[in-house]
Every structure is written in C-alpha cells, then in structure tokens.
Design a protein around this motif. Structure first.
Motif, PDB file in Angstrom:
ATOM      1  N   GLY A  53      -9.457  13.505  -0.546  1.00 56.48           N
ATOM      2  CA  GLY A  53      -9.953  11.812  -0.928  1.00 56.48           C
ATOM      3  C   GLY A  53      -8.845  10.980  -1.576  1.00 56.48           C
ATOM      4  N   LEU A  54      -7.634  11.668  -1.796  1.00 56.89           N
ATOM      5  CA  LEU A  54      -6.452  10.899  -2.397  1.00 56.89           C
ATOM      6  C   LEU A  54      -5.515  10.523  -1.455  1.00 56.89           C
ATOM      7  CD1 LEU A  54      -5.855  13.055  -5.441  1.00 56.89           C
ATOM      8  CD2 LEU A  54      -7.207  11.117  -5.339  1.00 56.89           C
ATOM      9  N   PHE A  55      -5.097   9.210  -1.590  1.00 55.62           N
ATOM     10  CA  PHE A  55      -4.321   8.473  -0.425  1.00 55.62           C
ATOM     11  C   PHE A  55      -2.843   8.385  -1.202  1.00 55.62           C
ATOM     12  CE2 PHE A  55      -8.378   7.124   0.699  1.00 55.62           C
ATOM     13  CZ  PHE A  55      -8.304   7.241   2.181  1.00 55.62           C
ATOM     14  N   ASP A  56      -1.944   9.501  -0.904  1.00 52.64           N
ATOM     15  CA  ASP A  56      -0.878   9.660  -1.109  1.00 52.64           C
ATOM     16  C   ASP A  56      -0.023   8.869  -0.263  1.00 52.64           C
ATOM     17  OD1 ASP A  56      -1.268  11.791   0.774  1.00 52.64           O
ATOM     18  OD2 ASP A  56       0.871  12.202   0.386  1.00 52.64           O
ATOM     19  N   ASN A 107      -8.603   6.042  -9.111  1.00 51.83           N
ATOM     20  CA  ASN A 107      -9.143   5.918  -7.732  1.00 51.83           C
ATOM     21  C   ASN A 107      -8.297   4.826  -7.018  1.00 51.83           C
ATOM     22  OD1 ASN A 107     -10.498   3.986  -9.498  1.00 51.83           O
ATOM     23  ND2 ASN A 107     -12.062   3.681  -7.752  1.00 51.83           N
ATOM     24  N   LYS A 108      -7.644   3.997  -7.776  1.00 50.10           N
ATOM     25  CA  LYS A 108      -7.094   2.781  -6.907  1.00 50.10           C
ATOM     26  C   LYS A 108      -5.681   3.114  -6.712  1.00 50.10           C
ATOM     27  CE  LYS A 108     -10.201  -1.045  -8.485  1.00 50.10           C
ATOM     28  NZ  LYS A 108     -10.305  -2.261  -9.014  1.00 50.10           N
ATOM     29  N   TRP A 109      -5.069   4.404  -7.360  1.00 51.63           N
ATOM     30  CA  TRP A 109      -3.758   4.612  -7.177  1.00 51.63           C
ATOM     31  C   TRP A 109      -3.598   5.269  -5.966  1.00 51.63           C
ATOM     32  CZ3 TRP A 109      -2.008   7.214 -12.145  1.00 51.63           C
ATOM     33  CH2 TRP A 109      -2.324   6.589 -13.504  1.00 51.63           C
ATOM     34  N   GLY A 110      -2.670   5.029  -5.334  1.00 49.02           N
ATOM     35  CA  GLY A 110      -2.061   5.893  -3.926  1.00 49.02           C
ATOM     36  C   GLY A 110      -0.540   5.415  -3.552  1.00 49.02           C
ATOM     37  N   ASP A 161     -19.941  19.263 -21.392  1.00 51.41           N
ATOM     38  CA  ASP A 161     -20.845  18.095 -20.941  1.00 51.41           C
ATOM     39  C   ASP A 161     -20.357  16.686 -21.318  1.00 51.41           C
ATOM     40  OD1 ASP A 161     -22.410  19.963 -19.854  1.00 51.41           O
ATOM     41  OD2 ASP A 161     -23.905  19.819 -21.722  1.00 51.41           O
ATOM     42  N   GLY A 162     -20.479  15.813 -20.254  1.00 50.28           N
ATOM     43  CA  GLY A 162     -19.669  14.456 -20.330  1.00 50.28           C
ATOM     44  C   GLY A 162     -18.384  14.267 -20.134  1.00 50.28           C
ATOM     45  N   VAL A 163     -17.643  15.332 -20.024  1.00 52.09           N
ATOM     46  CA  VAL A 163     -16.137  15.399 -19.634  1.00 52.09           C
ATOM     47  C   VAL A 163     -16.150  15.505 -17.907  1.00 52.09           C
ATOM     48  CG1 VAL A 163     -14.015  16.297 -20.120  1.00 52.09           C
ATOM     49  CG2 VAL A 163     -15.336  16.286 -21.792  1.00 52.09           C
ATOM     50  N   ASN A 164     -15.689  14.388 -17.182  1.00 52.11           N
ATOM     51  CA  ASN A 164     -15.845  14.485 -16.022  1.00 52.11           C
ATOM     52  C   ASN A 164     -14.230  13.943 -15.412  1.00 52.11           C
ATOM     53  OD1 ASN A 164     -16.328  15.263 -13.207  1.00 52.11           O
ATOM     54  ND2 ASN A 164     -17.415  13.118 -13.098  1.00 52.11           N
ATOM     55  N   PRO A 165     -13.180  14.654 -15.481  1.00 52.96           N
ATOM     56  CA  PRO A 165     -12.034  14.190 -14.842  1.00 52.96           C
ATOM     57  C   PRO A 165     -12.095  13.620 -13.426  1.00 52.96           C
ATOM     58  CG  PRO A 165     -11.923  16.493 -14.933  1.00 52.96           C
ATOM     59  CD  PRO A 165     -13.243  16.004 -15.676  1.00 52.96           C
ATOM     60  N   ASP A 166     -11.174  12.654 -13.300  1.00 53.57           N
ATOM     61  CA  ASP A 166     -11.364  11.989 -11.674  1.00 53.57           C
ATOM     62  C   ASP A 166     -10.730  13.213 -10.871  1.00 53.57           C
ATOM     63  OD1 ASP A 166      -8.495  11.309 -12.169  1.00 53.57           O
ATOM     64  OD2 ASP A 166      -9.112   9.464 -13.076  1.00 53.57           O
ATOM     65  N   ASN A 167     -10.850  12.638  -9.679  1.00 59.76           N
ATOM     66  CA  ASN A 167      -9.824  13.574  -8.470  1.00 59.76           C
ATOM     67  C   ASN A 167      -8.538  13.529  -8.630  1.00 59.76           C
ATOM     68  OD1 ASN A 167     -12.398  13.723  -7.329  1.00 59.76           O
ATOM     69  ND2 ASN A 167     -11.904  12.404  -5.530  1.00 59.76           N
ATOM     70  N   LEU A 168      -7.765  12.578  -9.241  1.00 57.68           N
ATOM     71  CA  LEU A 168      -6.254  12.775  -9.370  1.00 57.68           C
ATOM     72  C   LEU A 168      -6.000  13.710 -10.484  1.00 57.68           C
ATOM     73  CD1 LEU A 168      -3.829  11.625  -8.333  1.00 57.68           C
ATOM     74  CD2 LEU A 168      -3.765   9.873 -10.078  1.00 57.68           C
ATOM     75  N   GLN A 184       0.960  -1.091  -0.085  1.00 57.84           N
ATOM     76  CA  GLN A 184       0.026  -0.157   0.098  1.00 57.84           C
ATOM     77  C   GLN A 184       0.661   1.167   0.126  1.00 57.84           C
ATOM     78  OE1 GLN A 184      -2.992   0.135   3.011  1.00 57.84           O
ATOM     79  NE2 GLN A 184      -3.951  -1.927   2.357  1.00 57.84           N
ATOM     80  N   PHE A 185       1.898   1.213   0.542  1.00 63.74           N
ATOM     81  CA  PHE A 185       2.696   2.435   0.674  1.00 63.74           C
ATOM     82  C   PHE A 185       3.373   2.744  -0.717  1.00 63.74           C
ATOM     83  CE2 PHE A 185       3.480   1.934   5.466  1.00 63.74           C
ATOM     84  CZ  PHE A 185       2.980   3.126   5.912  1.00 63.74           C
ATOM     85  N   MET A 186       3.533   1.586  -1.545  1.00 65.17           N
ATOM     86  CA  MET A 186       4.086   1.615  -2.931  1.00 65.17           C
ATOM     87  C   MET A 186       3.392   1.973  -3.746  1.00 65.17           C
ATOM     88  SD  MET A 186       7.505   1.750  -2.565  1.00 65.17           S
ATOM     89  CE  MET A 186       7.322   2.739  -0.994  1.00 65.17           C
ATOM     90  N   TYR A 187       1.990   1.144  -3.644  1.00 70.32           N
ATOM     91  CA  TYR A 187       1.193   1.190  -5.028  1.00 70.32           C
ATOM     92  C   TYR A 187      -0.372   1.588  -4.489  1.00 70.32           C
ATOM     93  CZ  TYR A 187       4.706  -2.308  -5.820  1.00 70.32           C
ATOM     94  OH  TYR A 187       5.807  -2.929  -5.928  1.00 70.32           O
ATOM     95  N   GLY A 188      -0.522   2.043  -3.297  1.00 70.68           N
ATOM     96  CA  GLY A 188      -1.756   2.319  -2.917  1.00 70.68           C
ATOM     97  C   GLY A 188      -2.760   1.053  -2.874  1.00 70.68           C
TER      98      GLY A 188
END
Length: 370
Positions: free
Chosen positions: A315-318, A159-162, A229-236, A93-97
């Motif tokens: 909400g991002l887990f660095d 959303n699975k990166w971290g 409309d329709g373009v919704n980038p994720d949190n990262l 998790q420390f390396m890859y989330g």
C-alpha cells in the motif's frame, strides 16, 4: 611543437585502441559494423519518439487523452512520438506523492540538502570535510523533522508520502542503517563464541532465504506484535525495517568475503604488536576488508534501491506506484510507454551514479591489486 607531438600521440593511442578492440579480425570487424548499425537504428527511433517527434503540450482543454494520436506529432506517416504531458501533469505526485502542495517546500529543502549530507562520505579530500561529516550525522534527524513535522511545522503523516520521496527514503535510509548492522553480523558470523556465531548465521541465512516481498508482508502484519502496547508504527516504518534487515544480511555476506580475503598473518602480526581483537579489527582488518568488498556492497545497494518498488504491495506509493496510479486515470490511458520510460530513467540515473562512484573508488583504492 610539444603540443603538436602530444596531440599526435593521443590520436595514435585512440587509433591503436580502435584497431585492437574493434577491428582486430574480420569477426570483430563484422560485429562492430553490426553493432554500429543496430545502435544507429535504435538510437534514431528512440530520439525521434522521445524528443524530435514528441508532444510536450500541457493544456488539453479538458479532453480525454484515450488515444496517443491526440497528443503527438507525426514523425512519419502512421508513427507518433511520446506524450510527455502526463509527466508534467503528474510531476508533483512523482516527486512528492500526496504531500500537501503548500508544504512541498519542506521536501525540496530536504532534497537540496541531500548532496551536502553525502559529499563528505564520497570524497575524502574535500575542504572542511569534517564539517560535512558532522552534517551527515545530523541530516537524518533534520530530514525527519522537516518531512514529518514538529514544533513550528504542521505534521504530515507518512501515509501522504510517495513518489521519489518514498524511494529515496527507503533506499538511502535502508542502506545507511544496514551498513553498520551488516558489519556486526559479518564479524559475529566469524566469531569464536558459539552462541553469537549461531545467532548471526541463523539470521543471515533466514533473511537471504526469504524473498523481500515476504519480509515486507511479515513486517507489515507481524511487527506490531513484537512491540509494546500502544506502539504501532505506520506502513512506511514497517517497510523500512524489512528493507534494512534484508539489506544487512546480503551486505554482511559481502563484507564476510572481504574479511576472509585478509591473510591470517596480518592478524598474527597485529597480535604480536600487542593489539587486542577490537584494535586489530578496527585499524587493520576491517579497512582492508571493506576495500575488497566494495564491488559486491555497491551491487547489493543498487539491487536494494530498485527493490524499493516492491513496497507497492503493502500500500505504499513509491515512484513506480505513482506511475501505475497515473495510468489508472482514464485521462492518461495508453500512455504507459511514457510513464515507464520516465521511471526507468530516474532509476537509471541513481543506479548509474552509484556504479560510477564504485568504479572511481575501486580505482582510487586500487582494490584489484593490478
């Protein structure tokens, strides 16, 4: 005989340096002795805690490690060492989330290629350097394809990166994107065109006058409103936009300081040779300005790399976020010293590396004019 003389001169050089810098007066001598005692005491305690008295066991047979005494060897009566098992147990998790464990080879592949992507930029006397530079431009697209997925690879959403992956992604990509943008902003702020100058000034001053945490919230909430409309980038990606804009504003001011240090006579001399504005800027002014601005540029890069930990609030887990999540597990409660020391060490390695390269570059280019 010559070798003996060289060794003698070297010893005399070190001896003279020690006398001059450490024992030149009774005040300096006292401070040197106090500093040596302090370093010895702190260093001894830390080494005992972190290494000699630490416990590196990884199999606790399911017991709850709610007390570090269950996970440490005695250094002295009543004292206990570090419990590094939490780092081992949470290493992925420390390396890859939260990257799928069966796909982490893709992250390792990107990590392995990163030195090849930056070595061509760092060293100009490298054999076959132009091929490394070509790879530098290809690397971001290759890395995104490997990490996110595409033809032949399963898609892994951001959303699975971290962990370190998010820290490096935001730090390296943010710096890489901000650098050319900062040059444009610095040149625009010095432009004689009122509209261009005003836009650059407003942008730089607004970004520099707002904390990064505010920009992260703004990008996370308002960025989709400015997109079709329709373009919704994720949190990262939203965080990357905020980090890039923030870094570009500060770096632009560092570059502007370098531009102002160039004598006006060089511009006039270039004009007398028939060079236009862009030729003068690209061949004469900008190379010198960037050399002068190396220290503040590296300073802002180090600051940005550390500020990536702020993405936790959206909400991002660095790397820091993964550490805090690990401490929330009752299995590892009260082991916060180990987690924060490990995270500090990782940040120190990267920041110290950037600092040392900056000193190497300054010495090589002799930017101090000494």
């Amino acid at each position: 005989m010559t070798t003996f003389s060289n060794q003698s001169l070297m010893r005399n050089k070190y001896y003279n340096w020690i006398i001059k810098n450490l024992f030149s007066s009774w005040v300096n001598s006292l401070m040197t002795v106090v500093a040596i005692i302090f370093i010895y005491e702190v260093g001894t305690f830390f080494l005992n805690w972190a290494i000699f008295g630490a416990d590196f066991r990884t199999n606790f047979q399911g017991e709850i490690i709610s007390d570090r005494t269950l996970c440490s060897k005695n250094i002295m009566p009543g004292e206990y060492g570090a419990c590094w098992a939490i780092i081992y147990a949470r290493w992925d998790q420390f390396m890859y989330g939260f990257y799928p464990i069966e796909q982490v080879w893709r992250v390792n592949f990107v990590y392995a290629l990163l030195p090849l992507a930056i070595i061509g930029i760092l060293f100009d006397k490298l054999p076959y350097r132009k091929y490394f530079i070509y790879f530098t431009f290809i690397y971001p697209f290759l890395a995104y394809f490997m990490l996110y997925g595409g033809p032949g690879l399963s898609v892994v959403g951001t959303n699975k990166w971290g962990g370190l992956l998010v820290t490096l992604f935001l730090g390296v990509t943010g710096i890489g994107l901000a650098f050319p943008l900062s040059i444009i902003l610095a040149l625009g702020r010095r432009s004689k065109m009122p509209i261009v100058k005003s836009l650059c000034v407003v942008f730089i001053e607004f970004i520099r006058g707002v904390p990064l945490i505010t920009l992260l919230f703004t990008a996370n909430v308002m960025l989709p409103l400015f997109l079709p409309d329709g373009v919704n980038p994720d949190n990262l990606l939203r965080a990357l936009v905020a980090v890039t804009l923030f870094q570009s504003a500060y770096m632009a001011e560092a570059i502007r300081g370098g531009l102002q240090a160039i004598p006006r006579g060089q511009i006039e001399a270039a004009q007398s040779l028939g060079l236009n504005y862009w030729q003068t800027t690209r061949k004469i002014i900008l190379p010198q300005a960037l050399k002068i601005a190396i220290p503040p540029i590296v300073n802002t890069c180090i600051g940005l790399f550390k500020d990536t930990s702020l993405v936790l609030i959206i909400g991002l887990f660095d790397l820091l976020g993964i550490g805090r999540a690990a401490l929330a597990d009752m299995t590892w409660t009260k082991l916060y010293y180990e987690v924060y020391v490990f995270i500090s060490l990782v940040f120190f390695i990267f920041c110290f590396g950037m600092s040392r390269y900056s000193l190497y570059l300054e010495k090589k280019l002799k930017t101090d004019n000494s």
